[in-house]
Every structure is written in structure tokens, then in C-alpha cells.
Enzyme design. Structure first.
Site, short mmCIF file in Angstrom:
data_model
loop_
_atom_site.label_atom_id
_atom_site.label_comp_id
_atom_site.label_asym_id
_atom_site.label_seq_id
_atom_site.Cartn_x
_atom_site.Cartn_y
_atom_site.Cartn_z
N GLU A 63 5.38 2.07 -3.26
CA GLU A 63 6.37 1.55 -2.30
C GLU A 63 7.75 2.20 -2.38
OE1 GLU A 63 6.30 -2.70 -2.86
OE2 GLU A 63 4.24 -2.86 -2.19
N GLU A 111 -5.38 -2.33 -1.15
CA GLU A 111 -5.02 -3.75 -1.34
C GLU A 111 -5.40 -4.58 -0.11
OE1 GLU A 111 -1.01 -4.27 -2.80
OE2 GLU A 111 -1.08 -2.42 -3.97
C1 GLA Z 1 2.15 -5.17 -3.54
C2 GLA Z 1 1.87 -4.54 -4.89
C3 GLA Z 1 0.80 -5.26 -5.63
C4 GLA Z 1 0.91 -6.76 -5.53
C5 GLA Z 1 0.97 -7.14 -4.10
C6 GLA Z 1 1.08 -8.63 -3.93
O1 GLA Z 1 1.33 -4.82 -2.55
O2 GLA Z 1 1.52 -3.20 -4.80
O3 GLA Z 1 0.86 -4.90 -6.99
O4 GLA Z 1 2.04 -7.19 -6.22
O5 GLA Z 1 2.13 -6.57 -3.55
O6 GLA Z 1 0.44 -9.34 -4.89
#
Ligand code: GLA
Length: 374
Positions: free
Chosen positions: A160, A265
Site C-alpha cells: 500500500e 486478499e
Molecule cells: C490490508 C492489509 C492486510 C489486512 C487487511 C485488513 O489489506 O494488507 O494485512 O490488514 O488490510 O485486515
């Protein structure tokens, strides 16, 4: 027409049940269904890999061939105090993955969240100097990646780093080290394990400006001969966003870079988003009106979720040659971070298994994208 729209989800449900049977009869492990397409995985919490949630562990070992750690490899978990590394949970996570012969993912080395304050503070309590921060970054990455060399197969090196408009996020990392913090992180990770895959990972990459920012960032790294193996696109989705066209465009655009693409994710938020939420990781306080499905998810919503997952997986299946792995963020609805974000204490339903560990209609609709391709 209206009555057709109302009954369509129920008909869908009926046919899915008819084709695949009941959960116990027709359930095929995801990793077998997608064996010729991509690896399939989930992010695990400590209970699942340390024997305290055997039901969850069983879903994981049956269905997945890659795992990510929800929290145990983040900076605050492994190096909460300078130089005092704690690998107790991370070791169990890696041992679990080895025992079940899975691709073990490391998440994450550099992020602006879940990083202790001391990292950015000098011995005098003032902001840390450039040189000291660089050395802390080097030592952290060498220690963590070095420990699991040859066992963790892929690292989210930087998480990020981008704003929504594609520019670099003004994090403490950027403020103190400049853009070089990103190339340094990849360089250190490569030194510590030259054979691990090294990923840049971010969310909302389906939005064009941010996607372009990620592509420019990777090209910038490559122009300096920094080894980057791929891009991780988090894919924290909602029922109606991003569009399927934008998801497909993202995979196609990243595919042109010739790098690996990982869906890292995946989940689908079915609850309303509060207007006053900034979009960042901090949650807002609970409000009854924002928690409409406290007891259960109505069938109509269950079918919308199933249809959404089918749409998403049809894109993955279509472009499977470009995709290395598809990882869900958590296992059952009870485990999901979306019960606490962006509003604390809600009941959400973003995954393929319900709170009792049973596969949902969305599970069967995901499978159907392969067995019943049009
Ligand atoms: C982001 C992070 C993850 C996690 C998610 C929410 O996407 O990359 O590690 O913390 O948020 O749980």
C-alpha cells in the site's frame, strides 16, 4: 418481469443445489477444482495454524494450497521492540504450511500500518535519521526473510505505497527515506532470499489512476535493475464495485508487464458503507442502521453474493494463464476483518464459508465457474 427478477435468485439456488448436491455430497475441494488454473489460498489467523481452531484448519487443508498470514509476520508482530524479534507465532505459521506442502506467503515487510512507533523515532525521541531508518529496514528484512529462506516462497515486500490518484502515499517511510525506501526494501529482500518471489501489493488497483501508479512504480524499480516478481492486487470488493470490466482490465494491464499476478486478499463486503468513513484502515463507531443482517443473511442477498463471486471468478478463469494465485482474506465469515471494519462490531458475510463452517451458495457458484463454463 418483476416476479421473474424476484424468483431468479431462488431458481439459481435450486439449480446450484441440484447440480452440486448438498454441501456434504457435492462439495469439491477448491484446490482440486482449480488445480490446472491457479493456486488457491486463504489468510490464516493464529488459531487456525496452532491447533485451536480445528474446524477452520480442516477447511484450510482440504481446500487451499497456499496460505498467507493475517498478522503474524507484520512488523509489530515480529519486531515489536528494536532488535527483539519474536518469531513464536510466525514459526508455527510456516511449520503449518510446510507440513501441508503449501506455497507459504510472507505478508508484509514494509507498510505504513502495524509498524511500531520506535521504527520512526531516533534515540533522542526526534524523527529518526535517514541513515538509521535505512539500517533498521535492512536489519529487519534480512532477519525476517533470512529466517524463512527457502521456506516462504513469496513475499509482499511493500504494501500500500500508493494514493488513490497513483502518487506515492505520504507515509513516514516516504517522508524520511524518499521513494528509495521501496527499492531498498526489494533490494534487501532479494539479498536475503534470491529465490523467493517478491511482490508489490495494494488495494483498489482496479481504479485506473492507482493502477497506472502501480505500473509506473514497478517499471521504475525494473529500470534500476531491482528484482520484482509480481503485483498483488488485494481485491477487497463490494457487491457492486469494482466493475467486472475494471477487474478484467487490471489483470490484462498487469499481464502486459510479464510479471506474476496474485489476487492476494479477496473478499466481498455485503454491508452498507458509512458516508463518514475516510476509506482508511481506522473504523468508525457502531450504528444499528449499518448492521442490517445481525441474525442471518437473507436468501436474496446470499444469491447476490453468489452471483458476484461467480462473475469475479469467471474473469480469473478466463485469464488464468496470467494469474499465479487467488487468496481469500480469511476463511469463514466469523473470521473476517470486515466484521470490524469500516464499522466496529457488525455481522458481515464476505467469504465462502458461513459462521458454522458450512460452504455457502457462493462456494458452489465459484466452483460452477469452472465446471459450467459458457
Ligand atoms: C490490508 C492489509 C492486510 C489486512 C487487511 C485488513 O489489506 O494488507 O494485512 O490488514 O488490510 O485486515
Amino acid at each position: 418481469m418483476l416476479s421473474l427478477m424476484k424468483t431468479a435468485p431462488l431458481m439459481f439456488s435450486f439449480f446450484v443445489t441440484l447440480i452440486f448436491g448438498t454441501a456434504s455430497l457435492g462439495q469439491q475441494p477448491l484446490k482440486d477444482v482449480f488445480a490446472n488454473h491457479f493456486r488457491i489460498g486463504a489468510a490464516l489467523n493464529s488459531k487456525q495454524f496452532s491447533g485451536r481452531d480445528m474446524r477452520g484448519a480442516d477447511i484450510v487443508t482440504t481446500n487451499f494450497n497456499t496460505i498467507s498470514p493475517e498478522n503474524v509476520l507484520k512488523w509489530e508482530s515480529v519486531e515489536p521492540v528494536e532488535g527483539k524479534f519474536d518469531f513464536s507465532e510466525a514459526d508455527k505459521y510456516v511449520a503449518f504450511g510446510q507440513e501441508h506442502k503449501m506455497l507459504i506467503v510472507g505478508h508484509t515487510l514494509v507498510w505504513h500500518h502495524q509498524t511500531p512507533k520506535w521504527v520512526f523515532e531516533g534515540p533522542d525521541g526526534k524523527p529518526v535519521s535517514k541513515e538509521l531508518l535505512k539500517e533498521r529496514l535492512r536489519k529487519h528484512i534480512h532477519t525476517v526473510v533470512g529466517r524463512y529462506k527457502g521456506r516462504i516462497g513469496a513475499w509482499d515486500v511493500v504494501n500500500e505505497a500508493l494514493n488513490e490518484d497513483g502518487t506515492l502515499r505520504n507515509s513516514a517511510w516516504l517522508k524520511i527515506l524518499g521513494k528509495e525506501y521501496i527499492s531498498l526494501a526489494f533490494q534487501f529482500a532479494n539479498e536475503a532470499d534470491p529465490s523467493a518471489d517478491l511482490f508489490y501489493n495494494d488495494y483498489s488497483l482496479e481504479n485506473e489512476p492507482k493502477r497506472k501508479g502501480a505500473i509506473a512504480l514497478v517499471k521504475w524499480l525494473q529500470s534500476q535493475n531491482i528484482r520484482v516478481s509480481g503485483i498483488g492486487t488485494q481485491s477487497h470488493h463490494m457487491l457492486d464495485q469494482p466493475s467486472i470490466a475494471d477487474q478484467e482490465r487490471t489483470i490484462i494491464d498487469f499481464g502486459k508487464l510479464g510479471l506474476k499476478i496474485a489476487i492476494t486478499e479477496l473478499d466481498v463486503d455485503v454491508l452498507p458503507r458509512p458516508r463518514d468513513h475516510s476509506g482508511d484502515i481506522v473504523s468508525v463507531a457502531y450504528r444499528e442502521g449499518l448492521d442490517p443482517y445481525k441474525k442471518n443473511l437473507p436468501d436474496e442477498m446470499q444469491q447476490r453474493l453468489a452471483a458476484r463471486y461467480a462473475d469475479i471468478f469467471r474473469v480469473f478463469v478466463k485469464h488464468h494463464k496470467l494469474i499465479d494465485r487467488v487468496t481469500f482474506w480469511c476463511v469463514t465469515d466469523a473470521d473476517s476483518w470486515l466484521n470490524g471494519w469500516p464499522v466496529q462490531g457488525r455481522t458481515n458475510y464476505p467469504l465462502l464459508w458461513d459462521r458454522s463452517g458450512k460452504p455457502k451458495p457462493a462456494f458452489f457458484s465459484v466452483i460452477s465457474t469452472l465446471n459450467h463454463r459458457q
